[in-house]
Design an enzyme around this catalytic site. Sequence first.
Site, PDB file in Angstrom:
ATOM      1  N   ILE A 114       0.862  -1.175   0.000  1.00 19.64           N
ATOM      2  CA  ILE A 114       0.000   0.000   0.000  1.00 19.64           C
ATOM      3  C   ILE A 114       0.902   1.231   0.000  1.00 19.64           C
ATOM      4  O   ILE A 114       1.789   1.368   0.857  1.00 19.64           O
ATOM      5  CB  ILE A 114      -0.926   0.025   1.226  1.00 19.64           C
ATOM      6  CG1 ILE A 114      -1.857  -1.196   1.217  1.00 19.64           C
ATOM      7  CG2 ILE A 114      -1.741   1.319   1.273  1.00 19.64           C
ATOM      8  CD1 ILE A 114      -2.736  -1.306   2.453  1.00 19.64           C
ATOM      9  N   CYS A 115       0.717   2.094  -0.995  1.00 19.00           N
ATOM     10  CA  CYS A 115       1.475   3.339  -1.102  1.00 19.00           C
ATOM     11  C   CYS A 115       2.974   3.036  -1.191  1.00 19.00           C
ATOM     12  O   CYS A 115       3.388   2.209  -1.990  1.00 19.00           O
ATOM     13  CB  CYS A 115       1.121   4.244   0.077  1.00 19.00           C
ATOM     14  SG  CYS A 115       1.638   5.953  -0.104  1.00 19.00           S
TER      15      CYS A 115
END
Length: 335
Positions: A114-115
Amino acid sequence: MPHRVVVLALDGALPFELGIPQRIFGRSLGTESGGPGRKLYDVVTCSIRPPGPVRTDADFAVLVEHGPEALATADTVVVPASYELGPIFEEGRLTEELAAALALVRPGTRMVSICTGSYVLAAAGYLDGRPATTHWSSADHFQRIFPQVRVDPDVLFIDDGDVLTSAGVAAGIDLCLHLVRRDHGAAVANEIARRTVVPPHRDGGQAQYIHRPLPDPQFATTTAARAWALARLDRPILLRDMAEQEAMSVRTFTRRFREEVGISPGQWLTQQRVERARHLLESTDLSIDQVARDAGFGTATSLRQHLQAALGVPPTVYRRTFRSSADASHRAVRP
């Protein structure tokens, strides 16, 4: 046994991203042989050190109760963003401590970021020669540090089979919902989205940065046209028909639509029709021909082509795979 999701909490973790897997996977329930709800995923959070506090980028730490040995039990590993990646961010190199922890991951484990968690996957070699994304503001730097990765800076997330990467913040929710949808069908994922009060489906190819996420009230938006189209997906819908709903020219409407939604009207219509077909396949006994007509594809051949392109399976296989999950979704998901 539930699918084991292990979330790796690194120093400098962003609490929002760190909590996404638990919120999405931890709320995913199903049934077995019509019995009571059962957890579809078992979610645990671990550190690269023995159990204890992990710093976040906020004014509090989180107490993590599992050490790196939890990684050896994972079916899926999720690496959320961190603002303290050190040599990973600066040189593309894992620390000895993190390398030792990741060495515990079993071959074949599904890896998810994530990210800026994508930096960890790239430094560990999981993204070599593969497509990946990260937060748009870090994409240029990411590509310089990891030239062997095929970076796409524009999309919400990329599913490359056993390795998946997402853009920042809310895109992590989109990716986790996508995984639930991939594992257990649209009905289960949509119910989780409804309980979480987020859009049930944003396609991974949708643009990260939408120029007008909150339309200026001085300008007409495309909201009414989208609502009008959703109410008649089973009928032919032309671009000029949608533009007329907003009293715009086709050219202006197309530009405004892309600014507000992130994809073209044609792409959006296809996505909505695929979602309608998925719902009908999961929740009804309609024939494939009737599902195709009700979803707006017209013929079973067209439905088959679009479903194969979007999901990699034909309608009959999709129905057989996910029908039981759909039957249980409305009564099995807790708030």
